[in-house]
Design a protein around this motif. Structure first.
Motif, PDB file in Angstrom:
ATOM      1  N   GLU A  55       0.826  -1.216   0.000  1.00 46.77           N
ATOM      2  CA  GLU A  55       0.000   0.000   0.000  1.00 46.77           C
ATOM      3  C   GLU A  55       0.857   1.263   0.000  1.00 46.77           C
ATOM      4  O   GLU A  55       0.469   2.281  -0.542  1.00 46.77           O
ATOM      5  N   GLN A  56       2.033   1.198   0.587  1.00 48.04           N
ATOM      6  CA  GLN A  56       2.893   2.373   0.712  1.00 48.04           C
ATOM      7  C   GLN A  56       3.775   2.589  -0.520  1.00 48.04           C
ATOM      8  O   GLN A  56       4.680   3.405  -0.498  1.00 48.04           O
ATOM      9  N   PHE A  57       3.525   1.862  -1.586  1.00 45.68           N
ATOM     10  CA  PHE A  57       4.320   1.982  -2.806  1.00 45.68           C
ATOM     11  C   PHE A  57       4.124   3.380  -3.384  1.00 45.68           C
ATOM     12  O   PHE A  57       3.015   3.774  -3.731  1.00 45.68           O
ATOM     13  N   ASN A  58       5.197   4.149  -3.498  1.00 46.00           N
ATOM     14  CA  ASN A  58       5.091   5.569  -3.829  1.00 46.00           C
ATOM     15  C   ASN A  58       4.959   5.873  -5.318  1.00 46.00           C
ATOM     16  O   ASN A  58       4.517   6.956  -5.679  1.00 46.00           O
ATOM     17  N   LEU A  59       5.351   4.963  -6.187  1.00 50.33           N
ATOM     18  CA  LEU A  59       5.321   5.264  -7.617  1.00 50.33           C
ATOM     19  C   LEU A  59       3.909   5.302  -8.193  1.00 50.33           C
ATOM     20  O   LEU A  59       3.672   5.948  -9.202  1.00 50.33           O
ATOM     21  N   VAL A  60       2.994   4.605  -7.569  1.00 49.03           N
ATOM     22  CA  VAL A  60       1.620   4.556  -8.073  1.00 49.03           C
ATOM     23  C   VAL A  60       0.718   5.282  -7.086  1.00 49.03           C
ATOM     24  O   VAL A  60       0.663   4.923  -5.911  1.00 49.03           O
ATOM     25  N   PRO A  61       0.001   6.314  -7.553  1.00 42.74           N
ATOM     26  CA  PRO A  61      -0.952   6.972  -6.648  1.00 42.74           C
ATOM     27  C   PRO A  61      -2.008   5.978  -6.159  1.00 42.74           C
ATOM     28  O   PRO A  61      -2.369   5.034  -6.868  1.00 42.74           O
ATOM     29  N   GLN A  62      -2.475   6.184  -4.969  1.00 38.31           N
ATOM     30  CA  GLN A  62      -3.394   5.242  -4.327  1.00 38.31           C
ATOM     31  C   GLN A  62      -4.657   4.993  -5.155  1.00 38.31           C
ATOM     32  O   GLN A  62      -5.149   3.873  -5.210  1.00 38.31           O
ATOM     33  N   GLN A  63      -5.171   6.019  -5.840  1.00 38.09           N
ATOM     34  CA  GLN A  63      -6.410   5.827  -6.601  1.00 38.09           C
ATOM     35  C   GLN A  63      -6.208   4.937  -7.830  1.00 38.09           C
ATOM     36  O   GLN A  63      -7.168   4.403  -8.376  1.00 38.09           O
ATOM     37  N   TYR A  64      -4.956   4.747  -8.279  1.00 32.38           N
ATOM     38  CA  TYR A  64      -4.677   3.903  -9.447  1.00 32.38           C
ATOM     39  C   TYR A  64      -4.137   2.528  -9.073  1.00 32.38           C
ATOM     40  O   TYR A  64      -3.905   1.696  -9.942  1.00 32.38           O
ATOM     41  N   ARG A  65      -3.935   2.285  -7.803  1.00 28.92           N
ATOM     42  CA  ARG A  65      -3.300   1.042  -7.362  1.00 28.92           C
ATOM     43  C   ARG A  65      -4.078  -0.193  -7.820  1.00 28.92           C
ATOM     44  O   ARG A  65      -3.497  -1.142  -8.347  1.00 28.92           O
ATOM     45  N   ASP A  66      -5.383  -0.199  -7.641  1.00 32.03           N
ATOM     46  CA  ASP A  66      -6.183  -1.362  -8.041  1.00 32.03           C
ATOM     47  C   ASP A  66      -6.124  -1.591  -9.552  1.00 32.03           C
ATOM     48  O   ASP A  66      -6.075  -2.734 -10.015  1.00 32.03           O
ATOM     49  N   SER A  67      -6.109  -0.518 -10.322  1.00 27.77           N
ATOM     50  CA  SER A  67      -6.015  -0.653 -11.781  1.00 27.77           C
ATOM     51  C   SER A  67      -4.670  -1.236 -12.196  1.00 27.77           C
ATOM     52  O   SER A  67      -4.593  -2.058 -13.113  1.00 27.77           O
ATOM     53  N   VAL A  68      -3.615  -0.818 -11.526  1.00 28.02           N
ATOM     54  CA  VAL A  68      -2.284  -1.340 -11.838  1.00 28.02           C
ATOM     55  C   VAL A  68      -2.203  -2.823 -11.486  1.00 28.02           C
ATOM     56  O   VAL A  68      -1.662  -3.629 -12.246  1.00 28.02           O
ATOM     57  N   ILE A  69      -2.772  -3.198 -10.359  1.00 21.82           N
ATOM     58  CA  ILE A  69      -2.777  -4.607  -9.956  1.00 21.82           C
ATOM     59  C   ILE A  69      -3.582  -5.437 -10.955  1.00 21.82           C
ATOM     60  O   ILE A  69      -3.157  -6.524 -11.362  1.00 21.82           O
ATOM     61  N   ASP A  70      -4.735  -4.928 -11.382  1.00 17.17           N
ATOM     62  CA  ASP A  70      -5.529  -5.630 -12.398  1.00 17.17           C
ATOM     63  C   ASP A  70      -4.743  -5.785 -13.699  1.00 17.17           C
ATOM     64  O   ASP A  70      -4.834  -6.809 -14.379  1.00 17.17           O
ATOM     65  N   TYR A  71      -3.966  -4.760 -14.034  1.00 20.87           N
ATOM     66  CA  TYR A  71      -3.132  -4.803 -15.241  1.00 20.87           C
ATOM     67  C   TYR A  71      -2.105  -5.931 -15.159  1.00 20.87           C
ATOM     68  O   TYR A  71      -1.922  -6.686 -16.113  1.00 20.87           O
ATOM     69  N   PHE A  72      -1.428  -6.053 -14.014  1.00 15.47           N
ATOM     70  CA  PHE A  72      -0.440  -7.119 -13.844  1.00 15.47           C
ATOM     71  C   PHE A  72      -1.076  -8.494 -14.040  1.00 15.47           C
ATOM     72  O   PHE A  72      -0.553  -9.342 -14.761  1.00 15.47           O
ATOM     73  N   VAL A  73      -2.206  -8.706 -13.395  1.00 16.78           N
ATOM     74  CA  VAL A  73      -2.870 -10.011 -13.451  1.00 16.78           C
ATOM     75  C   VAL A  73      -3.379 -10.297 -14.861  1.00 16.78           C
ATOM     76  O   VAL A  73      -3.149 -11.383 -15.413  1.00 16.78           O
ATOM     77  N   ALA A  74      -4.049  -9.335 -15.474  1.00 23.16           N
ATOM     78  CA  ALA A  74      -4.607  -9.545 -16.815  1.00 23.16           C
ATOM     79  C   ALA A  74      -3.509  -9.783 -17.848  1.00 23.16           C
ATOM     80  O   ALA A  74      -3.653 -10.631 -18.739  1.00 23.16           O
ATOM     81  N   THR A  75      -2.419  -9.058 -17.725  1.00 31.02           N
ATOM     82  CA  THR A  75      -1.313  -9.232 -18.672  1.00 31.02           C
ATOM     83  C   THR A  75      -0.716 -10.622 -18.554  1.00 31.02           C
ATOM     84  O   THR A  75      -0.482 -11.299 -19.559  1.00 31.02           O
TER      85      THR A  75
END
Length: 109
Positions: A55-75
């Motif tokens: 959760e404290q990962f600074n490169l990704v804003p908190q509001q985009y975190r779920d989208s980035v995680i979905d991107y990793f899984v879908a890819t």
């Protein structure tokens, strides 16, 4: 993968012939490793990426975190489909392992 190539032997012999070959060439049996790679379930992919990108990962804003995680899984899941298409089209096999998924996540850290 390890910097060297080794031959792949495929035998369909049974009975005395197989027993004789194994006795004459023990290295075939003693130095054989079988690796089974099964696709990870979607829940496991999400669990891994949630641990590796906290959760404290600074490169990704908190509001985009779920989208980035979905991107990793879908890819990662889509790669399996492309791998099958690659094998059918070019008759070359490409293996996708859990290590590829971990490396994919680590490229963004």
């Amino acid at each position: 993968m390890y910097g060297y190539k080794s031959p792949l032997l495929k035998k369909h012999e049974v009975g005395d012939t197989l027993r004789t070959r194994c006795r004459n060439f023990p290295g075939i049996v003693n130095n054989t490793t079988i690796d089974w790679f099964f696709p990870w379930p979607e829940q496991a992919l999400y669990a891994v990426v949630n641990v590796l990108i906290p959760e404290q990962f600074n490169l990704v804003p908190q509001q985009y975190r779920d989208s980035v995680i979905d991107y990793f899984v879908a890819t990662h899941q889509s790669i399996h489909g492309y791998t099958e298409e690659f094998a059918q089209t070019l008759r070359r096999v490409n293996h996708v392992t859990p290590k590829h998924y971990l490396d994919f996540i680590h490229t963004y850290k």
